[in-house]
Design an enzyme around this catalytic site. Structure first.
Site, PDB file in Angstrom:
ATOM      1  N   LYS A  91       6.411  -2.892 -10.123  1.00 39.58           N
ATOM      2  CA  LYS A  91       5.002  -2.483 -10.161  1.00 39.58           C
ATOM      3  C   LYS A  91       4.801  -1.168  -9.392  1.00 39.58           C
ATOM      4  O   LYS A  91       4.021  -0.300  -9.819  1.00 39.58           O
ATOM      5  CB  LYS A  91       4.127  -3.600  -9.583  1.00 39.58           C
ATOM      6  CG  LYS A  91       2.662  -3.277  -9.452  1.00 39.58           C
ATOM      7  CD  LYS A  91       1.941  -3.149 -10.790  1.00 39.58           C
ATOM      8  CE  LYS A  91       0.477  -2.739 -10.563  1.00 39.58           C
ATOM      9  NZ  LYS A  91      -0.288  -2.636 -11.785  1.00 39.58           N
TER      10      LYS A  91
ATOM     11  N   LYS B  97      -3.818   2.095  -2.369  1.00 44.36           N
ATOM     12  CA  LYS B  97      -3.051   0.994  -1.777  1.00 44.36           C
ATOM     13  C   LYS B  97      -1.676   0.899  -2.438  1.00 44.36           C
ATOM     14  O   LYS B  97      -0.648   0.764  -1.765  1.00 44.36           O
ATOM     15  CB  LYS B  97      -3.832  -0.316  -1.964  1.00 44.36           C
ATOM     16  CG  LYS B  97      -3.064  -1.536  -1.548  1.00 44.36           C
ATOM     17  CD  LYS B  97      -3.203  -2.773  -2.399  1.00 44.36           C
ATOM     18  CE  LYS B  97      -3.486  -2.739  -3.812  1.00 44.36           C
ATOM     19  NZ  LYS B  97      -3.072  -3.857  -4.633  1.00 44.36           N
TER      20      LYS B  97
END
Ligand code: NAD
Length: 292
Positions: A171, A239
């Site tokens: 990811k 983030k």
């Protein structure tokens, strides 16, 4: 059918949970936002008052939370999943968090004799609603096979990329490519505009060639329309790039361009735009270029 617990009913978690209910699974759900719980409960899920209560009633517990500290709090905190585990329970975290945290959760639950998977997703709110998410999974083959029927209800391209933490590494790679491509599209379309060429025509021309991408197609259009309603919020993408940079340091991989794009996201957030879609990176490029 296994009984499923689902914790975190936000932009992504709510439609994912609703798809599991529609597929006939018995769900027990929890979120600190009670409105979201009531909405999913109205569709046939049972409501629980805590993550511990969810775990106590479930064979498989799925989490879809914002960040690493949230997953740690939900698993290890008071009234957390670890307080309510049943033997044989499988834990599947589908949030995007640090690979190091995913490995920590895996090891801690293994001490309790439990299997767990990290299974972050790509595809956004539309993919969550339409059950077309890409799911990148880290963990054991046996746990992956057990979770597969659930993944198939929520997504389409489902790949076990390696052991614990591998899903989160995958990811992070995804978010690097997406973030840097958004920046490239923003720079290209701003250049077109300032050079007096219609960015909409540039987008159309490029969509037929080697620069073609989903990001040019979808986010290029958003930039042309100045429509930055999320979608995927800039604060979540920052983030994710922080996770990529942290992982880069862990394995000594210099991620030069990633850090530049992370700083562009910082600038956007400093200007009060953290809730906008990540395609709003174009606003920083435009501002730096003196473009209104
Ligand atoms: P969100 O903020 O909409 O949802 C998170 C939910 O978790 C909220 O409903 C919140 O109330 C709940 N929550 C937070 N702490 C909790 C706690 N301690 N106990 C119970 N519930 C708690 O976020 P989202 O957009 O749904 O994203 C979830 C994850 O998926 C993130 O890691 C994000 O990076 C990732 N992701 C998002 C997208 C997207 O397009 N939105 C796409 C791919 C991946």
């Amino acid at each position: 059918m296994e009984r499923i617990g689902f914790i975190g009913l936000g932009i992504m978690g709510k439609p994912m949970a609703q798809n599991l209910v529609k597929a006939g699974y018995q769900l027990v759900v929890h979120d600190i936002n009670r409105g979201a719980v009531e909405e999913v409960a109205a569709g046939g899920a049972a409501a629980a008052a805590s993550s511990k209560e969810v775990a106590a009633q479930s064979d498989v517990v799925i989490t879809m939370l914002p960040d690493s500290p949230d997953v740690e709090a939900v698993v290890f905190g008071p009234e957390g999943v670890a307080q309510g585990v049943r033997s044989g329970m499988l834990f599947v975290d589908m949030s995007t968090i640090a690979p190091a945290t995913a490995r920590k959760v895996y090891e801690a639950l293994k001490q309790e004799g439990l299997e767990s998977l990290d299974a972050p997703v790509s595809g956004g709110e539309v993919g969550a609603k339409e059950a077309t998410l890409s799911i990148m999974v880290g963990g054991t083959e046996a746990a992956f096979q057990r979770a597969m029927p659930l993944f198939q209800v929520m997504g389409k391209n489902i790949v076990l990329t390696g052991g614990p933490g591998a899903g989160q590494v995958t990811k992070a790679c995804n978010q690097i490519i997406v973030g840097l491509t958004i920046q490239a599209v923003a720079e290209a379309l701003t250049l077109a505009k300032k050079a007096g060429v219609d960015p909409a025509k540039v987008r159309s021309a490029l969509l037929g060639g080697f620069a073609q991408s989903r990001i040019l197609e979808l986010h290029g259009q958003r930039m042309i329309d100045h429509n930055f309603k999320p979608g995927f919020k800039i604060k979540l993408h920052r983030k994710d790039l922080a996770i990529a940079l942290q992982t880069g340091r862990e394995f000594a991989v210099p991620l030069m361009t990633t850090s530049q794009v992370a700083e562009m996201m910082n600038a956007l957030i400093a200007a009060g735009n953290e809730e906008l879609d990540h395609s709003a990176l174009a606003l920083v490029v435009e501002q730096l270029s003196g473009e209104k």
